[in-house]
Design an enzyme around this catalytic site. Sequence first.
Site, PDB file in Angstrom:
ATOM      1  N   PRO A  74      37.906  30.444  31.186  1.00  0.00           N
ATOM      2  CA  PRO A  74      38.782  29.267  31.314  1.00  0.00           C
ATOM      3  C   PRO A  74      38.326  28.337  32.431  1.00  0.00           C
ATOM      4  CG  PRO A  74      40.019  31.359  31.517  1.00  0.00           C
ATOM      5  CD  PRO A  74      38.558  31.666  31.678  1.00  0.00           C
ATOM      6  N   GLY A  75      38.574  27.051  32.227  1.00  0.00           N
ATOM      7  CA  GLY A  75      38.500  26.063  33.307  1.00  0.00           C
ATOM      8  C   GLY A  75      39.837  26.066  34.023  1.00  0.00           C
TER       9      GLY A  75
ATOM     10  N   TYR B 295      32.554  29.346  36.246  1.00  0.00           N
ATOM     11  CA  TYR B 295      31.506  29.494  37.273  1.00  0.00           C
ATOM     12  C   TYR B 295      30.873  30.883  37.264  1.00  0.00           C
ATOM     13  CZ  TYR B 295      35.316  31.202  40.364  1.00  0.00           C
ATOM     14  OH  TYR B 295      36.367  31.878  40.908  1.00  0.00           O
TER      15      TYR B 295
ATOM     16  N   SER C  95      33.951  38.516  55.951  1.00  0.00           N
ATOM     17  CA  SER C  95      33.552  39.851  56.394  1.00  0.00           C
ATOM     18  C   SER C  95      33.006  40.606  55.174  1.00  0.00           C
ATOM     19  CB  SER C  95      34.767  40.603  56.948  1.00  0.00           C
ATOM     20  OG  SER C  95      35.704  40.835  55.907  1.00  0.00           O
TER      21      SER C  95
ATOM     22  N   GLY D  72      51.933  40.471  35.201  1.00  0.00           N
ATOM     23  CA  GLY D  72      53.257  40.048  35.667  1.00  0.00           C
ATOM     24  C   GLY D  72      53.340  38.597  36.067  1.00  0.00           C
TER      25      GLY D  72
ATOM     26  N   LYS E 215      32.585  37.872  38.608  1.00  0.00           N
ATOM     27  CA  LYS E 215      32.842  37.403  37.238  1.00  0.00           C
ATOM     28  C   LYS E 215      31.542  37.338  36.436  1.00  0.00           C
ATOM     29  CE  LYS E 215      37.377  36.237  37.391  1.00  0.00           C
ATOM     30  NZ  LYS E 215      38.435  36.772  36.511  1.00  0.00           N
TER      31      LYS E 215
HETATM   32  C1  HXC Z   1      38.489  34.687  54.579  1.00  0.00           C
HETATM   33  C2  HXC Z   1      39.912  36.373  53.892  1.00  0.00           C
HETATM   34  C3  HXC Z   1      40.822  35.420  53.364  1.00  0.00           C
HETATM   35  C4  HXC Z   1      40.477  34.018  53.504  1.00  0.00           C
HETATM   36  C5  HXC Z   1      41.622  37.397  52.992  1.00  0.00           C
HETATM   37  N1  HXC Z   1      40.457  37.581  53.641  1.00  0.00           N
HETATM   38  N2  HXC Z   1      41.859  36.089  52.823  1.00  0.00           N
HETATM   39  N3  HXC Z   1      38.755  36.021  54.472  1.00  0.00           N
HETATM   40  N4  HXC Z   1      39.305  33.721  54.103  1.00  0.00           N
HETATM   41  N5  HXC Z   1      41.268  33.073  53.017  1.00  0.00           N
HETATM   42  C6  HXC Z   1      39.862  38.848  54.022  1.00  0.00           C
HETATM   43  C7  HXC Z   1      40.757  39.687  54.918  1.00  0.00           C
HETATM   44  O1  HXC Z   1      40.669  39.302  56.277  1.00  0.00           O
HETATM   45  C8  HXC Z   1      40.197  41.077  54.669  1.00  0.00           C
HETATM   46  O2  HXC Z   1      38.998  41.284  55.352  1.00  0.00           O
HETATM   47  C9  HXC Z   1      39.832  41.029  53.198  1.00  0.00           C
HETATM   48  O3  HXC Z   1      39.672  39.647  52.852  1.00  0.00           O
HETATM   49  C10 HXC Z   1      40.905  41.624  52.307  1.00  0.00           C
HETATM   50  O4  HXC Z   1      42.127  40.965  52.567  1.00  0.00           O
HETATM   51  P1  HXC Z   1      43.519  41.696  52.400  1.00  0.00           P
HETATM   52  O5  HXC Z   1      44.565  40.680  52.628  1.00  0.00           O
HETATM   53  O6  HXC Z   1      43.552  42.943  53.214  1.00  0.00           O
HETATM   54  O7  HXC Z   1      43.400  42.172  50.879  1.00  0.00           O
HETATM   55  P2  HXC Z   1      44.490  42.406  49.776  1.00  0.00           P
HETATM   56  O8  HXC Z   1      45.847  42.570  50.374  1.00  0.00           O
HETATM   57  O9  HXC Z   1      43.960  43.494  48.920  1.00  0.00           O
HETATM   58  O10 HXC Z   1      44.520  41.000  48.976  1.00  0.00           O
HETATM   59  C11 HXC Z   1      43.467  40.640  48.152  1.00  0.00           C
HETATM   60  C12 HXC Z   1      43.210  39.146  48.168  1.00  0.00           C
HETATM   61  C13 HXC Z   1      44.507  38.307  47.908  1.00  0.00           C
HETATM   62  C14 HXC Z   1      42.157  38.870  47.128  1.00  0.00           C
HETATM   63  C15 HXC Z   1      42.685  38.754  49.549  1.00  0.00           C
HETATM   64  O11 HXC Z   1      44.185  36.933  47.863  1.00  0.00           O
HETATM   65  C16 HXC Z   1      45.195  38.698  46.633  1.00  0.00           C
HETATM   66  O12 HXC Z   1      46.027  39.605  46.612  1.00  0.00           O
HETATM   67  N6  HXC Z   1      44.871  38.027  45.471  1.00  0.00           N
HETATM   68  C17 HXC Z   1      45.417  38.373  44.151  1.00  0.00           C
HETATM   69  C18 HXC Z   1      45.704  37.170  43.288  1.00  0.00           C
HETATM   70  C19 HXC Z   1      44.655  36.111  43.211  1.00  0.00           C
HETATM   71  O13 HXC Z   1      43.724  36.039  44.026  1.00  0.00           O
HETATM   72  N7  HXC Z   1      44.771  35.198  42.227  1.00  0.00           N
HETATM   73  C20 HXC Z   1      43.871  34.063  42.032  1.00  0.00           C
HETATM   74  C21 HXC Z   1      42.974  34.306  40.902  1.00  0.00           C
HETATM   75  S1  HXC Z   1      42.190  32.803  40.466  1.00  0.00           S
HETATM   76  P3  HXC Z   1      38.938  42.132  56.755  1.00  0.00           P
HETATM   77  O14 HXC Z   1      37.491  42.190  57.086  1.00  0.00           O
HETATM   78  O15 HXC Z   1      39.740  41.312  57.726  1.00  0.00           O
HETATM   79  O16 HXC Z   1      39.533  43.473  56.463  1.00  0.00           O
HETATM   80  C22 HXC Z   1      40.636  33.141  39.922  1.00  0.00           C
HETATM   81  C23 HXC Z   1      39.731  32.060  39.292  1.00  0.00           C
HETATM   82  C24 HXC Z   1      40.331  30.714  39.240  1.00  0.00           C
HETATM   83  O17 HXC Z   1      40.183  34.197  40.004  1.00  0.00           O
HETATM   84  C25 HXC Z   1      39.372  29.618  38.791  1.00  0.00           C
HETATM   85  C26 HXC Z   1      40.111  28.298  38.845  1.00  0.00           C
HETATM   86  C27 HXC Z   1      39.425  27.155  38.242  1.00  0.00           C
HETATM   87  P1  NAP Z   2      47.367  35.227  39.314  1.00  0.00           P
HETATM   88  O1  NAP Z   2      48.702  34.871  38.784  1.00  0.00           O
HETATM   89  O2  NAP Z   2      47.215  35.365  40.788  1.00  0.00           O
HETATM   90  O3  NAP Z   2      46.896  36.543  38.585  1.00  0.00           O
HETATM   91  C1  NAP Z   2      46.169  37.579  39.189  1.00  0.00           C
HETATM   92  C2  NAP Z   2      46.881  38.863  38.894  1.00  0.00           C
HETATM   93  O4  NAP Z   2      46.059  39.970  39.294  1.00  0.00           O
HETATM   94  C3  NAP Z   2      48.204  39.011  39.652  1.00  0.00           C
HETATM   95  O5  NAP Z   2      49.213  39.346  38.717  1.00  0.00           O
HETATM   96  C4  NAP Z   2      47.975  40.167  40.625  1.00  0.00           C
HETATM   97  O6  NAP Z   2      49.167  40.934  40.790  1.00  0.00           O
HETATM   98  C5  NAP Z   2      46.880  40.938  39.897  1.00  0.00           C
HETATM   99  N1  NAP Z   2      46.058  41.721  40.829  1.00  0.00           N
HETATM  100  C6  NAP Z   2      45.354  41.270  41.891  1.00  0.00           C
HETATM  101  N2  NAP Z   2      44.752  42.282  42.523  1.00  0.00           N
HETATM  102  C7  NAP Z   2      45.073  43.399  41.822  1.00  0.00           C
HETATM  103  C8  NAP Z   2      44.745  44.761  41.984  1.00  0.00           C
HETATM  104  N3  NAP Z   2      43.959  45.182  42.987  1.00  0.00           N
HETATM  105  N4  NAP Z   2      45.237  45.658  41.087  1.00  0.00           N
HETATM  106  C9  NAP Z   2      46.042  45.239  40.072  1.00  0.00           C
HETATM  107  N5  NAP Z   2      46.372  43.959  39.860  1.00  0.00           N
HETATM  108  C10 NAP Z   2      45.890  43.053  40.742  1.00  0.00           C
HETATM  109  O7  NAP Z   2      46.280  34.139  38.865  1.00  0.00           O
HETATM  110  P2  NAP Z   2      45.883  33.564  37.426  1.00  0.00           P
HETATM  111  O8  NAP Z   2      45.451  32.182  37.649  1.00  0.00           O
HETATM  112  O9  NAP Z   2      46.935  33.865  36.434  1.00  0.00           O
HETATM  113  O10 NAP Z   2      44.583  34.423  37.083  1.00  0.00           O
HETATM  114  C11 NAP Z   2      44.544  35.298  35.972  1.00  0.00           C
HETATM  115  C12 NAP Z   2      43.107  35.468  35.512  1.00  0.00           C
HETATM  116  O11 NAP Z   2      42.605  34.229  35.043  1.00  0.00           O
HETATM  117  C13 NAP Z   2      42.145  35.923  36.601  1.00  0.00           C
HETATM  118  O12 NAP Z   2      41.200  36.808  36.046  1.00  0.00           O
HETATM  119  C14 NAP Z   2      41.471  34.649  37.006  1.00  0.00           C
HETATM  120  O13 NAP Z   2      40.212  34.872  37.567  1.00  0.00           O
HETATM  121  C15 NAP Z   2      41.373  33.960  35.666  1.00  0.00           C
HETATM  122  N6  NAP Z   2      41.161  32.515  35.725  1.00  0.00           N
HETATM  123  C16 NAP Z   2      42.169  31.703  36.115  1.00  0.00           C
HETATM  124  C17 NAP Z   2      41.968  30.337  36.100  1.00  0.00           C
HETATM  125  C18 NAP Z   2      43.044  29.366  36.445  1.00  0.00           C
HETATM  126  O14 NAP Z   2      42.795  28.163  36.447  1.00  0.00           O
HETATM  127  N7  NAP Z   2      44.253  29.806  36.732  1.00  0.00           N
HETATM  128  C19 NAP Z   2      40.731  29.829  35.711  1.00  0.00           C
HETATM  129  C20 NAP Z   2      39.728  30.703  35.349  1.00  0.00           C
HETATM  130  C21 NAP Z   2      39.966  32.046  35.345  1.00  0.00           C
HETATM  131  P3  NAP Z   2      49.518  41.767  42.125  1.00  0.00           P
HETATM  132  O15 NAP Z   2      49.349  40.851  43.261  1.00  0.00           O
HETATM  133  O16 NAP Z   2      50.906  42.240  41.873  1.00  0.00           O
HETATM  134  O17 NAP Z   2      48.556  42.927  42.152  1.00  0.00           O
END
Ligand code: HXC
Ligand code: NAP
Length: 290
Positions: free
Chosen positions: A195-196, A154, A112, A23, A169
């Site tokens: 991806p970077g 990474y 944690s 999405g 990863k």
């Molecule tokens: C330390 C943290 C934290 C932070 C959360 N936590 N954020 N700890 N620093 N910034 C802790 C919380 O306190 C909790 O631990 C635990 O992590 C889980 O947090 P919740 O908020 O309860 O979890 P949840 O609602 O399931 O959310 C998951 C999430 C959130 C991962 C924390 O960020 C999320 O929804 N992300 C989805 C999208 C996303 O991350 N996209 C980016 C992908 S980019 P405790 O002990 O307190 O319970 C990528 C690669 C990019 O992957 C590479 C780029 C070059």
């Molecule tokens: P993003 O928009 O935050 O995408 C992450 C997606 O994962 C969101 O749509 C989120 O939707 C979903 N998600 C997270 N937790 C989930 C769960 N428990 N169950 C189901 N869905 C979940 O970030 P993005 O940058 O596009 O990342 C996409 C992918 O590319 C990831 O695998 C990331 O590691 C990889 N990547 C990104 C980059 C970059 O530069 N952007 C670089 C390298 C790799 P909900 O919150 O609705 O669940």
Amino acid sequence: MNINKMLPSDTFKNKVVLITGGGTGLGKSIGHHLLGLGAKLIITSRKKEVIEKTANEFNKEYPDSTLFVAGDVREIDDVENVINMGFVKFGKIDMLINNAAGNFISPTERLSTNAFSVIIDIVLKGTCNFTITLGKKWIKDKIDGNILNIATTYAMTGSGYVVPSAAAKGGVLTFTKSIAAEWAKYNIRCNAVAPGPFPTKGAWSRLVPPGFSKFIDLKKRVPLKRVGEHAELANLCSYLLSDYSAYITGEIITIDGGEWIYNAGQFSRLDKIPSKLWSLIEKTIRKKNK
Ligand code: HXC
Ligand code: NAP
């Protein structure tokens, strides 16, 4: 940059692709690209309103093309429901993109155990949950499947401050190669992309918070001097999902503008040396040769 689709527009005609995290961000861009090549989509993530909005946009442009089903990749009941709903709607699923991820920057000693587990569960277990549940169906019904996992660079190098993500990863990459080796006999392929930097709201809000660019400017790390365009990644993904890559399985393709290789190379930064200075350096080295 104006990047066109590199594959013919009917490449994915009658093909159904399931995208986790479809999405938002890269999942959404890849999905939109595949729709333009004739695919039908199932998109899933936790936030129903987000995937519903994306599905509505997609269905407006490509009528009756996209099913959204809310679910958490960590919950096996949700995973089974998404797959079942996909089969009910489209009668089959041909391809899976494990794209959903969770991540944030933090010193590891501040995490944690739950924070660590949450990332491992979303990234690694989520990928395994979807792959194994759908794979079992493909094997039972003798369907040729294709899996694409979205990793990161990474995953290969490791990185501080994103340790749970790097570990998860890295696991995804080993999982990719292992499944590819084992399931080739069922005509199921499994590849990954690494991806970077490709700017998305989800990644940037958690990895490059406001004011943070003085500590790390992702663009400056890339020798091609720019971040990636979503269309570039989508083209690569569509190739790996298509029959044009039918002989490729178990591969990890990096798409990062040379970022990791440049920063790993001990002498890469010598490109900062002006050419005038090179003449002096050359002279000095040649003298030593004598
Ligand atoms: C330390 C943290 C934290 C932070 C959360 N936590 N954020 N700890 N620093 N910034 C802790 C919380 O306190 C909790 O631990 C635990 O992590 C889980 O947090 P919740 O908020 O309860 O979890 P949840 O609602 O399931 O959310 C998951 C999430 C959130 C991962 C924390 O960020 C999320 O929804 N992300 C989805 C999208 C996303 O991350 N996209 C980016 C992908 S980019 P405790 O002990 O307190 O319970 C990528 C690669 C990019 O992957 C590479 C780029 C070059
Ligand atoms: P993003 O928009 O935050 O995408 C992450 C997606 O994962 C969101 O749509 C989120 O939707 C979903 N998600 C997270 N937790 C989930 C769960 N428990 N169950 C189901 N869905 C979940 O970030 P993005 O940058 O596009 O990342 C996409 C992918 O590319 C990831 O695998 C990331 O590691 C990889 N990547 C990104 C980059 C970059 O530069 N952007 C670089 C390298 C790799 P909900 O919150 O609705 O669940």
